[in-house]
Scaffold this motif. Sequence first.
Motif, PDB file in Angstrom:
ATOM      1  N   ARG A  32      27.995  13.715  65.914  1.00 16.27           N
ATOM      2  CA  ARG A  32      27.957  14.791  64.911  1.00 16.27           C
ATOM      3  C   ARG A  32      27.293  14.243  63.653  1.00 16.27           C
ATOM      4  O   ARG A  32      27.967  13.946  62.655  1.00 16.27           O
ATOM      5  CB  ARG A  32      29.364  15.290  64.586  1.00 16.27           C
ATOM      6  N   PRO A  33      25.987  14.066  63.660  1.00 16.42           N
ATOM      7  CA  PRO A  33      25.305  13.424  62.522  1.00 16.42           C
ATOM      8  C   PRO A  33      25.407  14.247  61.247  1.00 16.42           C
ATOM      9  O   PRO A  33      25.449  15.485  61.285  1.00 16.42           O
ATOM     10  CB  PRO A  33      23.859  13.312  63.005  1.00 16.42           C
ATOM     11  N   VAL A  34      25.477  13.551  60.144  1.00 10.88           N
ATOM     12  CA  VAL A  34      25.482  14.222  58.839  1.00 10.88           C
ATOM     13  C   VAL A  34      24.099  14.829  58.614  1.00 10.88           C
ATOM     14  O   VAL A  34      23.093  14.120  58.660  1.00 10.88           O
ATOM     15  CB  VAL A  34      25.826  13.229  57.716  1.00 10.88           C
ATOM     16  N   PRO A  35      23.989  16.126  58.388  1.00  7.92           N
ATOM     17  CA  PRO A  35      22.665  16.751  58.243  1.00  7.92           C
ATOM     18  C   PRO A  35      22.012  16.354  56.930  1.00  7.92           C
ATOM     19  O   PRO A  35      22.696  16.083  55.928  1.00  7.92           O
ATOM     20  CB  PRO A  35      22.980  18.250  58.285  1.00  7.92           C
ATOM     21  N   PRO A  89      32.867   1.157  59.852  1.00  3.28           N
ATOM     22  CA  PRO A  89      33.268   2.574  59.931  1.00  3.28           C
ATOM     23  C   PRO A  89      32.452   3.472  59.014  1.00  3.28           C
ATOM     24  O   PRO A  89      32.139   4.618  59.374  1.00  3.28           O
ATOM     25  CB  PRO A  89      34.748   2.545  59.509  1.00  3.28           C
ATOM     26  N   LEU A  90      32.087   2.963  57.842  1.00  2.00           N
ATOM     27  CA  LEU A  90      31.315   3.785  56.912  1.00  2.00           C
ATOM     28  C   LEU A  90      29.916   4.058  57.459  1.00  2.00           C
ATOM     29  O   LEU A  90      29.388   5.168  57.310  1.00  2.00           O
ATOM     30  CB  LEU A  90      31.250   3.092  55.551  1.00  2.00           C
ATOM     31  N   LEU A  91      29.305   3.068  58.100  1.00  6.35           N
ATOM     32  CA  LEU A  91      27.999   3.291  58.712  1.00  6.35           C
ATOM     33  C   LEU A  91      28.108   4.228  59.924  1.00  6.35           C
ATOM     34  O   LEU A  91      27.243   5.081  60.141  1.00  6.35           O
ATOM     35  CB  LEU A  91      27.392   1.952  59.139  1.00  6.35           C
ATOM     36  N   LEU A  92      29.188   4.067  60.705  1.00  6.56           N
ATOM     37  CA  LEU A  92      29.373   4.910  61.880  1.00  6.56           C
ATOM     38  C   LEU A  92      29.643   6.362  61.485  1.00  6.56           C
ATOM     39  O   LEU A  92      29.314   7.289  62.245  1.00  6.56           O
ATOM     40  CB  LEU A  92      30.520   4.358  62.723  1.00  6.56           C
ATOM     41  N   ALA A  93      30.230   6.578  60.314  1.00  9.63           N
ATOM     42  CA  ALA A  93      30.574   7.931  59.883  1.00  9.63           C
ATOM     43  C   ALA A  93      29.349   8.819  59.702  1.00  9.63           C
ATOM     44  O   ALA A  93      29.464  10.050  59.719  1.00  9.63           O
ATOM     45  CB  ALA A  93      31.368   7.875  58.576  1.00  9.63           C
ATOM     46  N   LEU A  94      28.166   8.230  59.528  1.00  4.97           N
ATOM     47  CA  LEU A  94      26.951   9.029  59.382  1.00  4.97           C
ATOM     48  C   LEU A  94      26.587   9.752  60.674  1.00  4.97           C
ATOM     49  O   LEU A  94      25.849  10.744  60.642  1.00  4.97           O
ATOM     50  CB  LEU A  94      25.782   8.140  58.951  1.00  4.97           C
ATOM     51  N   TYR A  95      27.107   9.281  61.812  1.00  2.00           N
ATOM     52  CA  TYR A  95      26.746   9.879  63.095  1.00  2.00           C
ATOM     53  C   TYR A  95      27.961  10.332  63.907  1.00  2.00           C
ATOM     54  O   TYR A  95      27.861  11.308  64.646  1.00  2.00           O
ATOM     55  CB  TYR A  95      25.933   8.874  63.915  1.00  2.00           C
ATOM     56  N   ARG A  96      29.085   9.634  63.798  1.00  2.00           N
ATOM     57  CA  ARG A  96      30.293   9.996  64.535  1.00  2.00           C
ATOM     58  C   ARG A  96      31.472   9.940  63.557  1.00  2.00           C
ATOM     59  O   ARG A  96      32.250   8.978  63.565  1.00  2.00           O
ATOM     60  CB  ARG A  96      30.504   9.060  65.716  1.00  2.00           C
ATOM     61  N   PRO A  97      31.612  10.948  62.702  1.00  2.00           N
ATOM     62  CA  PRO A  97      32.578  10.854  61.593  1.00  2.00           C
ATOM     63  C   PRO A  97      34.036  10.737  62.048  1.00  2.00           C
ATOM     64  O   PRO A  97      34.782   9.919  61.509  1.00  2.00           O
ATOM     65  CB  PRO A  97      32.333  12.148  60.796  1.00  2.00           C
TER      66      PRO A  97
END
Length: 463
Positions: A32-35, A89-97
């Motif tokens: 679910r990437p951040v648009p 986790p912060l880097l992963l949140a951009l694509y899999r929050p």
Amino acid sequence: MTETIPRTELRTIRRVISDLRKDLFTDAFALRPVPPLDATHPLVREMPQRFRPYAPWLPHAALTAFAFYLMAVAVEIEGADLALVSGVPLLLALYRPVGAWWLSFGGSIVWGLGITDTSVGGTWPWPPTLFASYIAVMVIVAFQNRPRVAGQMLLLTAGFGFAYDLFADWRPTNSFPMVVTSCVIVGAVVARRSLRETKQQVAVQQSATHEERSRRTLLEERATIARELHDVVAHHMSVIAIQAEAAPYRVANPPEELATSFATIRENAVAALTELRRVLGVVRADDPDAYADADPEAPQPTLATLDTLFAGVRAAGLTVEHITTGAVRPLPSGVELSAYRIVQEALSNALRHAPGSTARVEVAYVLGGLGLRIVNGPPTQAVRPSPGMGHGLLGMRERVAMLNGEMTAGAVEEDGGYEVAVFIPAAAVPEAEAPGPEPSGQAPGQAPGLKKGPAPEEETMKP
């Protein structure tokens, strides 16, 4: 009653668990990437032109830079382990929050349970870098999901903090600051997102309401045109029926074939009138009170009756100047009626939106049609203009389109007034077919020179 309450509570608990499983467990690591930012976002619009193609990705770049900054600080504080728990986790949140939040939540548990060093008092189970990273991840998840997900994360965080304080009372913790800070920041994010969605829904609803109101006005105008066309067409069909009935009596001893043909013409004209009345009954059934005060036997207005219209408008406070150019000639009834209604609506708009102004009505009989130009100046009175929706223009355009004409309407830049210009193609009506007063001593609708025969049926005469 004692059995109903536990069952109700049980259903509530099951529903809460089902929602929790659906929101945080099912496909937690789905992509679910951040648009990127929209092209109309203020931040994108404010960027220089050469950097504008890259501006939508500024949030991603900022979060990436923030993650690496936290990792660098964590290395200085504790080492590579804390750097990974804070930054990954912060880097992963951009694509899999959602998956990134679980990773950060699990890292907080492992870090809080596995570290026994109390050299930094009051920073457990969340060291400073993990504290900032954990809240940032929750903010990203809150931006991407419904408010219910944010509430579930906050509840789990508060539960972990309470349990940590309960079983680790020998160590100073920062569970309470984490719960308070996360509730304030994530709550503000959820409130802002909800407000934005509400505004969007209101805007969509207003747009739909305006479109529906315009459509309803258009349908009402079409119904009005149908009523007026009935009167015009019914008049001509009545004349056809009367002339067909009277024609055999104009000739002595007409052939039987001729009399039969005229009888057929009359029967078809009467049948057409019957169908017209039936259709008009359907139209009027939708709005039976719309023309309750109107006289059904009154003649339809034409350009010859504009002076009466101008007198009423002048009495309402609008100064009207009337100019007619070209050779005045009779026009088809539908053109005369539509032209009158267009002038009437334009002057009504001037009364509503420009009280106290001066209007000029130009009627031009030109080759091949009729030209209309209605211009009004700016308001001169202190009366607040009526906030109309522009539906009068819809009716004008509908009439002009029905007659294959052209219409332009817009503000006059010179003095702030408004102008409506219309051209309706129309051929001149021969004088013999032009409507006019009936000869004295002759029954209405009776053909001139009628020599003998019964009078036409009264029902045929009524439009």
